[in-house]
Scaffold this active site. Sequence first.
Site: not given
Ligand code: NI
Length: 173
Positions: A46, A51, A94-95, A136-137, A140
């Site tokens: 995701g 991000q 998380c990236l 989660h996204e 963000h």
């Molecule tokens: Ni994330």
Amino acid sequence: MSVKELITVPDDILREISEPINKVEVNEKKLIKDLFETMYYHNGIGLAAVQVGILKRVIVLDVSKNENEKKPLCFINPEIKKLGKEMSTYEEGCLSIPNTFIEIERPEVCTVSYIDENGDKKEMECDGLLSTCLQHEINHLDGKLIIDYLSKIKKDLLIKKLSKQKTSNRVIV
Ligand code: NI
């Protein structure tokens, strides 16, 4: 299309609230393609536009397990309409937060309304991993990160560690 550079903690942009998209046009479509490319490149499941430094309410997901059977999903202006009562727990990474996994409990089922990449209004009921990733996204898009689920002490320590990691790659010759 291109792979974008990932923004990582403690960059302040990750705390900003992303803006809704009014119309899905050429630029938005390009952004969606870039997000997919960046997510797949980094083996993520995701990614939110913030991000890669773009404050628009767009997320991409692919929670398919099979490498050969990709199931790309794109959600524009996603909004949670309903959350189930049952909870489920995943260890989330998380990236934007390298080498960190945090156990987080979230509603197992959620219903989300959104606009798809063709500009059509949709609604979807999600469960399991897809539900967790979607929540989660969407976090963000509202400037919320998985480290916010930790106690303040643990969170501060982690941010300190991550900030050090970031600078430790610097080489001056
Ligand atoms: Ni994330």
